[in-house]
Scaffold this motif. Structure first.
Motif, PDB file in Angstrom:
ATOM      1  N   LEU A   1      39.904  43.471  37.785  1.00 26.82           N
ATOM      2  CA  LEU A   1      38.774  43.073  38.631  1.00 26.82           C
ATOM      3  C   LEU A   1      38.401  44.189  39.608  1.00 26.82           C
ATOM      4  O   LEU A   1      37.211  44.433  39.852  1.00 26.82           O
TER       5      LEU A   1
ATOM      6  N   ARG B   1      43.501  28.749  37.138  1.00 26.55           N
ATOM      7  CA  ARG B   1      44.799  28.610  36.476  1.00 26.55           C
ATOM      8  C   ARG B   1      45.878  28.159  37.459  1.00 26.55           C
ATOM      9  O   ARG B   1      45.983  28.660  38.565  1.00 26.55           O
TER      10      ARG B   1
ATOM     11  N   ILE C   1      41.184  31.946  39.172  1.00 30.22           N
ATOM     12  CA  ILE C   1      41.110  30.967  40.271  1.00 30.22           C
ATOM     13  C   ILE C   1      41.580  29.591  39.792  1.00 30.22           C
ATOM     14  O   ILE C   1      42.294  28.874  40.497  1.00 30.22           O
TER      15      ILE C   1
ATOM     16  N   ILE D   1      30.984  39.926  42.649  1.00 35.96           N
ATOM     17  CA  ILE D   1      31.633  38.770  42.027  1.00 35.96           C
ATOM     18  C   ILE D   1      33.146  38.976  41.877  1.00 35.96           C
ATOM     19  O   ILE D   1      33.920  38.102  42.242  1.00 35.96           O
ATOM     20  N   PRO D   2      33.625  40.141  41.405  1.00 36.58           N
ATOM     21  CA  PRO D   2      35.083  40.327  41.388  1.00 36.58           C
ATOM     22  C   PRO D   2      35.694  40.275  42.796  1.00 36.58           C
ATOM     23  O   PRO D   2      36.823  39.816  42.957  1.00 36.58           O
TER      24      PRO D   2
ATOM     25  N   SER E   1      52.927  35.794  41.552  1.00 38.54           N
ATOM     26  CA  SER E   1      53.809  35.402  40.462  1.00 38.54           C
ATOM     27  C   SER E   1      53.162  35.656  39.104  1.00 38.54           C
ATOM     28  O   SER E   1      53.843  35.755  38.098  1.00 38.54           O
TER      29      SER E   1
ATOM     30  N   PHE F   1      34.902  51.059  32.619  1.00 38.71           N
ATOM     31  CA  PHE F   1      34.820  49.702  32.080  1.00 38.71           C
ATOM     32  C   PHE F   1      35.854  49.510  30.971  1.00 38.71           C
ATOM     33  O   PHE F   1      36.599  48.525  30.949  1.00 38.71           O
TER      34      PHE F   1
ATOM     35  N   ILE G   1      39.406  46.980  30.689  1.00 33.55           N
ATOM     36  CA  ILE G   1      39.845  46.114  29.592  1.00 33.55           C
ATOM     37  C   ILE G   1      41.270  46.480  29.169  1.00 33.55           C
ATOM     38  O   ILE G   1      42.109  45.606  28.908  1.00 33.55           O
TER      39      ILE G   1
ATOM     40  N   ASP H   1      49.068  36.929  37.019  1.00 34.67           N
ATOM     41  CA  ASP H   1      47.714  37.478  37.122  1.00 34.67           C
ATOM     42  C   ASP H   1      47.679  38.888  37.706  1.00 34.67           C
ATOM     43  O   ASP H   1      46.766  39.245  38.438  1.00 34.67           O
TER      44      ASP H   1
ATOM     45  N   GLU I   1      44.958  41.091  35.727  1.00 33.42           N
ATOM     46  CA  GLU I   1      43.605  40.678  36.104  1.00 33.42           C
ATOM     47  C   GLU I   1      43.211  41.258  37.449  1.00 33.42           C
ATOM     48  O   GLU I   1      42.056  41.638  37.667  1.00 33.42           O
TER      49      GLU I   1
ATOM     50  N   LEU J   1      36.449  46.640  37.556  1.00 28.72           N
ATOM     51  CA  LEU J   1      35.105  46.145  37.226  1.00 28.72           C
ATOM     52  C   LEU J   1      34.198  46.250  38.444  1.00 28.72           C
ATOM     53  O   LEU J   1      33.032  46.647  38.343  1.00 28.72           O
TER      54      LEU J   1
ATOM     55  N   LEU K   1      27.710  42.690  40.014  1.00 24.34           N
ATOM     56  CA  LEU K   1      28.957  43.131  39.370  1.00 24.34           C
ATOM     57  C   LEU K   1      29.941  43.649  40.422  1.00 24.34           C
ATOM     58  O   LEU K   1      31.152  43.520  40.280  1.00 24.34           O
TER      59      LEU K   1
ATOM     60  N   LEU L   1      43.619  45.095  31.641  1.00 21.52           N
ATOM     61  CA  LEU L   1      43.674  43.638  31.471  1.00 21.52           C
ATOM     62  C   LEU L   1      44.616  43.263  30.325  1.00 21.52           C
ATOM     63  O   LEU L   1      45.503  42.417  30.478  1.00 21.52           O
TER      64      LEU L   1
ATOM     65  N   VAL M   1      36.689  36.800  43.986  1.00 18.12           N
ATOM     66  CA  VAL M   1      37.948  36.354  43.392  1.00 18.12           C
ATOM     67  C   VAL M   1      39.129  37.077  44.041  1.00 18.12           C
ATOM     68  O   VAL M   1      40.148  36.474  44.364  1.00 18.12           O
TER      69      VAL M   1
ATOM     70  N   TYR N   1      42.783  35.809  46.189  1.00 17.23           N
ATOM     71  CA  TYR N   1      43.834  35.992  45.199  1.00 17.23           C
ATOM     72  C   TYR N   1      45.168  35.373  45.578  1.00 17.23           C
ATOM     73  O   TYR N   1      45.949  35.013  44.715  1.00 17.23           O
TER      74      TYR N   1
ATOM     75  N   VAL O   1      28.976  41.528  33.943  1.00 23.18           N
ATOM     76  CA  VAL O   1      29.059  40.582  35.063  1.00 23.18           C
ATOM     77  C   VAL O   1      29.640  39.258  34.571  1.00 23.18           C
ATOM     78  O   VAL O   1      30.521  38.671  35.211  1.00 23.18           O
TER      79      VAL O   1
END
Lengths: 166, 489
Positions: free
Chosen positions: B104, A164, A162, B133-134, B95, B14, B18, B97, B100, B107, B130, B21, B137, B141, A151
């Protein structure tokens, strides 16, 4: 803890928690809000001490009072626009919020007061809870303990994305 | 050292997050295509690992894989697959990310899979965090769009509030039972509540409060009325692939969590405490969701309200616990079946919205007019998904509604009548789009649509799923009926 004064200390800490909590959400200067938040979190740590949860109390002081509150104050000081300027924290929904809160407190007091709680008095509270908590985190609760680290990773990636600038 | 094999899919997913990422950081190519395919491969391998890893109970109940968990894990993986495959257009607009973004999503999917496979409240709560939270974001985006930031912020604040309410409920359960494990919690709650009821006629008020707060907390995740306020704004503002992921996977996470807690720890309190409460919320969701959806002019908002209504239909299956003679398909099984049918139809409908947005740059329902003349393929496949969502035979949505109503009829006939009446309203707004596409007389300026390959994959697979589950529902229904046998009723 001396059992004679413990109830009075509990009420003292609880009173400080409630009053400082109210000030956090009503004061206009966001810096003062942050300071009262520290007081609020400190008093919660006091309640943990009264409950014999020494490890949780220490974590509360180190993490919440130490790290998080200081971080907040840093954020306020570094954001030139907000410190020292009065910000209105209320909007037109205040009356509804007050009614809801009072109703919830009344129902909770009535309901929880009427419940017969399954309190065990014959269990000895260990002098040192750190070892017991550490054991539990590494055995029974190892799965949630590991998930929390994922987490944190997710939150870290999210915060970077967010924040950057492109 | 316990045998960690049942945990293999989660661990692999998981690790793959990574990998994605790091791959995203190391490559700065323009389209993001290789990232999409890399993520899809990871999801497919995880899906294959689910049956290979098998069932098991690790760490004394904090990690339990049974058929119920496996079913929902497949639902989450399919939803993530379709959302990722629909992201090609979004990648062109971002442009940076890109890696990520997919990390996300993976995850969050890992969180959902863990959520499906636990019988312990702390693990449940941490997995739920878990999961969400992603998503906060991901909803925010598109930094170049104000609506996206608004969506992320609203989702974050209401998500935090709902988590707090849920935690309060969980802490009351712990206070009453002294355990965070769901199975022992059930027997202790019964031991405690029955004497109170017999002796003084008092109900266990703390338990009632815990149930109400947990229903509210999970209700936010499910977007049940009256906990739905966040859904339309977040669905509208979030990037469309994320909206589709939210509408199916995030809702599914709410369903799996509430089903685990209430079916494992609280089935004995269904009649006295929570059955009618959830039934009323389900009725409210069906009424408010369907009626408000009629008034929408933006298709993303319309699908948001339609998803609120579908949460209501799912909850009809949820409250219909078997009593006495069990005649399958009963409630909990119909709940699982509904999620599968809803997954294909809703992900498909959102894929069509993405295809339309890519070609014509609009979310307005009125802009769909005349689509059948220029892009007959898109029009016909969109019609298929809308008819399934409306519950028209022989598509998956019809079978799902049929099973849910059949299960609900025994205990809550009034709820089924509400469901049938609101289904008629639903038909109205789904049919409105079909009318716009096929029978509109107005001149159209639409040109022929172009698609990218992953999006075509999504459209084909969801269409096949929608038709196949509708025509041949037995295998899924049989598995769902088996899956809910893990619960003590």
């Amino acid at each position: 803890m001396d059992s004679a004064i413990a109830p009075y200390l509990f009420y003292l800490f609880s009173f400080v928690v409630v009053v400082s909590g109210l000030l956090v959400v009503t004061l206009r200067d966001i810096f003062h809000c942050a300071l009262f938040l520290i007081l609020c979190l400190f008093s919660v740590a006091g309640i943990y001490v009264l409950l014999g949860a020494d490890f949780i109390a220490a974590v509360q002081v180190l993490l919440y009072v130490g790290a998080i509150a200081v971080l907040m104050i840093f954020a306020i000081m570094l954001t030139a626009k907000v410190s020292g300027i009065g910000i209105k924290q209320q909007n037109e929904q205040v009356p509804i919020a007050i009614i809801t809160t009072v109703a919830f407190v009344a129902i909770a007091l009535y309901g929880l007061g009427k419940t017969i709680w399954n309190i065990k008095t014959d269990v000895a509270i260990p002098d040192n809870t750190t070892m017991a908590i550490g054991k539990l985190l590494m055995t029974t609760y190892v799965v949630p303990f590991e998930i929390v680290s994922v987490v944190l990773l997710a939150a870290l990636i999210g915060a970077i994305v967010i924040a950057r600038r492109n | 050292m316990p045998d960690l094999r049942p945990m293999l899919p989660e661990l692999f997913l998981f690790a793959w997050a990574i990998v994605v990422l790091l791959f995203g950081i190391s490559r700065k190519e323009r389209s993001g295509d290789s990232l999409i395919y890399l993520t899809l491969v990871g999801l497919v391998i995880t899906g294959i690992l689910v049956p290979i890893a098998g069932y098991g109970n690790l760490f004394g109940g904090t990690f339990v894989v049974d058929k119920f968990a496996a079913f929902f894990q497949i639902v989450f993986l399919l939803a993530a697959f379709f959302a990722v495959a629909s992201s090609h257009e979004l990648m062109k607009k971002l442009s940076a990310d890109r890696g990520e973004f997919f990390a996300l999503i993976l995850l969050s999917t890992t969180g959902m899979m863990l959520l499906a496979s636990t019988l312990e409240l702390i693990t449940l709560y941490v997995s739920l965090e878990l999961t969400t939270i992603p998503l906060f974001v991901l909803a925010a985006y598109r930094k170049d769009q104000l609506g996206s930031s608004e969506a992320g912020l609203k989702y974050l604040i209401l998500g935090a509030v709902s988590s707090a309410i849920l935690l309060y409920g969980i802490s009351l359960v712990y206070g009453l039972t002294g355990t965070t494990f769901l199975q022992p919690a059930m027997s202790r709650l019964i031991e405690q509540s029955v004497p109170m009821l017999l002796a003084s006629g008092n109900v266990n008020m703390a338990l009632v409060m815990a149930i109400v707060m947990m229903v509210a907390g999970f209700g936010f995740k499910l977007a049940l009325v009256p906990f739905h306020m966040w859904a339309p704004d977040v669905y509208e503002g979030a990037p469309t692939p994320i909206t589709s992921f939210l509408s199916v996977a995030s809702k599914g996470a709410g369903v799996v969590a509430i089903a685990r807690v209430f079916y494992t720890a609280l089935p004995a309190f269904h009649d006295v405490h929570w059955g009618t409460l959830v039934a009323v919320l389900a009725a409210a969701a069906m009424i408010v969701g369907n009626i408000t959806a009629v008034l929408q002019s933006n298709i993303k908002r319309m699908l948001a309200f339609s998803s609120i209504a579908h949460a209501g239909y799912v909850m009809v299956g949820f409250v219909a616990l078997p009593q006495g003679s069990i005649v399958p398909p009963y409630g909990p099984a119909s709940l699982l079946f509904y999620m599968m049918a809803y997954l294909f139809a809703n992900m498909g409908a959102f894929a069509c919205v993405i295809a339309f947005e890519k070609n014509y740059g609009s979310y307005q329902i009125k802009d769909y007019q005349g689509l059948s003349k220029n892009s007959p393929g898109l029009a016909i496949i969109m019609t298929l998904f809308l008819l399934s969502l409306a519950g028209i035979p022989p598509l998956a949505g019809f079978m799902a509604k049929y099973y849910v109503f059949l299960a609900g009829w025994q205990q809550f006939p009034w709820l089924v009548i509400v469901g049938l009446l609101t289904s008629v309203i639903a038909l109205f707004y789904y049919a409105n789009i079909i009318m716009q596409m096929y029978f509109s007389r107005g001149e159209t300026s639409l040109t022929k649509a172009h698609y990218d390959r992953p999006l075509i994959l999504t459209l084909i697979l969801t269409a096949v799923g929608t038709v196949a589950v509708g025509i041949y529902p037995e295998p899924i229904l049989r598995f769902a009926t088996e899956a809910v046998k893990v619960f003590p009723f």
